[in-house]
Design an enzyme around this catalytic site. Structure first.
Site, PDB file in Angstrom:
ATOM      1  N   ASN A   1      50.556  49.302 -99.630  1.00  0.00           N
ATOM      2  CA  ASN A   1      50.919  49.533 -98.316  1.00  0.00           C
ATOM      3  C   ASN A   1      50.507  51.250 -98.245  1.00  0.00           C
ATOM      4  O   ASN A   1      50.015  52.211 -99.327  1.00  0.00           O
ATOM      5  CB  ASN A   1      52.531  50.189 -99.111  1.00  0.00           C
ATOM      6  CG  ASN A   1      53.078  48.805 -98.455  1.00  0.00           C
ATOM      7  OD1 ASN A   1      52.087  47.771 -98.576  1.00  0.00           O
ATOM      8  ND2 ASN A   1      54.637  48.340 -99.302  1.00  0.00           N
TER       9      ASN A   1
ATOM     10  N   HIS B   1      45.313  50.649-101.027  1.00  0.00           N
ATOM     11  CA  HIS B   1      44.507  51.529 -99.712  1.00  0.00           C
ATOM     12  C   HIS B   1      44.635  51.975 -99.151  1.00  0.00           C
ATOM     13  O   HIS B   1      44.373  51.705 -97.855  1.00  0.00           O
ATOM     14  CB  HIS B   1      45.461  49.601 -99.063  1.00  0.00           C
ATOM     15  CG  HIS B   1      44.929  47.831 -99.075  1.00  0.00           C
ATOM     16  ND1 HIS B   1      45.576  47.024 -99.544  1.00  0.00           N
ATOM     17  CD2 HIS B   1      43.999  47.430-100.228  1.00  0.00           C
ATOM     18  CE1 HIS B   1      45.556  45.846-100.741  1.00  0.00           C
ATOM     19  NE2 HIS B   1      43.881  45.963-101.059  1.00  0.00           N
TER      20      HIS B   1
ATOM     21  N   CYS C   1      35.978  62.696 -92.651  1.00  0.00           N
ATOM     22  CA  CYS C   1      35.024  62.360 -91.696  1.00  0.00           C
ATOM     23  C   CYS C   1      33.217  61.305 -92.321  1.00  0.00           C
ATOM     24  O   CYS C   1      33.186  61.465 -93.718  1.00  0.00           O
ATOM     25  CB  CYS C   1      34.184  63.415 -91.749  1.00  0.00           C
ATOM     26  SG  CYS C   1      32.246  63.217 -91.028  1.00  0.00           S
TER      27      CYS C   1
HETATM   28  P1  OAD Z   1      51.965  40.168 -96.738  1.00  0.00           P
HETATM   29  O1  OAD Z   1      52.170  40.256 -95.224  1.00  0.00           O
HETATM   30  O2  OAD Z   1      51.233  38.668 -97.046  1.00  0.00           O
HETATM   31  O3  OAD Z   1      53.033  39.446 -97.024  1.00  0.00           O
HETATM   32  C1  OAD Z   1      54.741  39.503 -97.547  1.00  0.00           C
HETATM   33  C2  OAD Z   1      55.391  39.067 -98.333  1.00  0.00           C
HETATM   34  O4  OAD Z   1      56.603  40.198 -98.085  1.00  0.00           O
HETATM   35  C3  OAD Z   1      55.355  37.914 -97.674  1.00  0.00           C
HETATM   36  O5  OAD Z   1      55.566  37.213 -99.467  1.00  0.00           O
HETATM   37  C4  OAD Z   1      56.883  37.615 -97.636  1.00  0.00           C
HETATM   38  O6  OAD Z   1      57.722  36.286 -97.631  1.00  0.00           O
HETATM   39  C5  OAD Z   1      57.941  39.048 -97.693  1.00  0.00           C
HETATM   40  N1  OAD Z   1      58.362  39.538 -97.507  1.00  0.00           N
HETATM   41  C6  OAD Z   1      59.033  39.832 -96.272  1.00  0.00           C
HETATM   42  N2  OAD Z   1      60.310  40.710 -95.928  1.00  0.00           N
HETATM   43  C7  OAD Z   1      61.078  41.034 -97.148  1.00  0.00           C
HETATM   44  C8  OAD Z   1      61.587  41.705 -97.496  1.00  0.00           C
HETATM   45  N3  OAD Z   1      62.814  41.998 -96.998  1.00  0.00           N
HETATM   46  N4  OAD Z   1      61.717  41.961 -99.309  1.00  0.00           N
HETATM   47  C9  OAD Z   1      60.754  41.766-100.473  1.00  0.00           C
HETATM   48  N5  OAD Z   1      59.859  41.101 -99.753  1.00  0.00           N
HETATM   49  C10 OAD Z   1      59.769  40.990 -98.415  1.00  0.00           C
HETATM   50  O7  OAD Z   1      51.303  41.075 -96.601  1.00  0.00           O
HETATM   51  P2  OAD Z   1      50.668  42.218 -98.267  1.00  0.00           P
HETATM   52  O8  OAD Z   1      51.163  40.954 -99.543  1.00  0.00           O
HETATM   53  O9  OAD Z   1      51.401  43.638 -98.354  1.00  0.00           O
HETATM   54  O10 OAD Z   1      45.455  45.069 -96.178  1.00  0.00           O
HETATM   55  O11 OAD Z   1      49.491  41.979 -97.694  1.00  0.00           O
HETATM   56  C11 OAD Z   1      48.330  42.455 -98.325  1.00  0.00           C
HETATM   57  C12 OAD Z   1      47.367  43.155 -97.262  1.00  0.00           C
HETATM   58  O12 OAD Z   1      47.048  42.127 -96.744  1.00  0.00           O
HETATM   59  C13 OAD Z   1      48.058  44.318 -97.063  1.00  0.00           C
HETATM   60  O13 OAD Z   1      47.702  45.609 -97.814  1.00  0.00           O
HETATM   61  C14 OAD Z   1      46.970  43.960 -95.651  1.00  0.00           C
HETATM   62  C15 OAD Z   1      46.111  43.503 -95.740  1.00  0.00           C
HETATM   63  O14 OAD Z   1      45.626  42.924 -95.231  1.00  0.00           O
HETATM   64  C16 OAD Z   1      44.883  45.771 -95.963  1.00  0.00           C
HETATM   65  O15 OAD Z   1      44.792  46.351 -94.399  1.00  0.00           O
HETATM   66  C17 OAD Z   1      43.695  45.992 -97.194  1.00  0.00           C
END
Ligand code: OAD
Length: 255
Positions: A103, A120, A128
């Protein structure tokens, strides 16, 4: 009802002195920050190619700059939720603890977590692209105001971009190396609120598991990691993590 189910999980958590945690956008969902995938995810409404890549920034720097300013404003209006606070608490009760996060919202630091590894980057800083100078929020806003085209440039002439990792870019080397070491050396690895869809962050729970760690997942839905988890605590992080940490304290005789 207990959220730490099973004799083995209890025994391991009772003794564990080295815990590594990986968080994703799901942990901040209850603070009001949208996740990326799923029905209400950011990537359903916005294009990652346009907004979260170097090519997108090159094509339209004003749009990308505005999008990050907009997201930063939303994030600054939120607060850490009970899940962030519980992790700050967990850090205080084990000898070695690393909080690895994908995050960019800085909510872990605002909740009081100390050893946070940002894989990230973070949305509060910009830098810059030519000379590397880092701009905090105030410095950035001050420069931003000077450019009517909404494309702030550094004194050296270089473009200023958010300090976040975009698609196709490598992770910050030092951060990943520290996260890797934590993953392969920890006794317990807890993956919270991440789909496990984005590598190399998503490899960390696997490295941990294959090096002998007990793998716990906290997520209301199945993810790419659920099948390899030793324990899946099914639920929203803000609801189950505070109880999880209280139970760890009891197991360790701290309550
Ligand atoms: P995702 O949107 O891929 O996944 C979010 C996860 O959080 C899912 O598995 C949901 O089931 C879970 N979730 C939702 N609500 C929740 C809650 N209240 N408690 C616990 N879990 C919950 O997001 P990320 O895995 O963070 O990268 O995505 C990874 C990366 O993809 C991000 O850092 C970003 C994105 O593209 C970059 O921007 C480089």
């Amino acid at each position: 009802m207990s959220v730490i189910e099973g004799k083995k999980a209890k025994e391991i958590l009772k003794k564990a002195e080295f815990i590594a945690v990986l968080t994703g956008s799901g942990i901040s969902a209850e603070s009001g920050i949208p996740t990326f995938r799923g029905n209400d995810g950011l990537w359903k409404k916005f294009s990652p190619e346009e907004l979260s890549s170097f090519e997108g920034f090159y094509r339209n720097p004003a749009m990308v700059t505005e999008w990050y300013r907009y997201r930063r404003k939303i994030i600054l209006g939120t607060k850490p939720n009970p899940a962030h606070l519980a992790l700050a608490d967990l850090e205080r009760i084990v000898a070695e603890f690393y909080l690895i996060t994908q995050n960019i919202d800085r909510l872990h630091q605002r909740a009081g977590s100390k050893k946070v590894i940002e894989l990230h980057g973070n949305i509060m800083e910009n830098y810059c692209m030519k000379c590397g100078k880092v701009f905090d929020i105030e410095e950035f806003d001050c420069v931003y105001e000077k450019f009517e085209d909404h494309v702030p440039r550094c004194e050296c002439g270089g473009y200023i971009r958010p300090n976040v990792v975009w698609f196709g870019e490598p992770l910050p080397e030092e951060a990943f190396s520290e996260a890797y070491k934590a993953a392969v050396n920890c006794e317990v690895f807890i993956s919270i609120g991440t789909s496990g869809a984005v590598r190399p962050a998503a490899d960390l729970p696997r490295y941990a598991k294959y090096n002998g760690a007990y793998l716990i997942e906290i997520n209301p839905e199945r993810s790419y990691l659920t099948d390899i988890a030793d324990l899946w605590v099914k639920g929203k992080a803000g609801e189950v993590l505070p109880q999880f940490v209280e139970e760890v304290k009891k197991l360790k005789g701290m309550k």
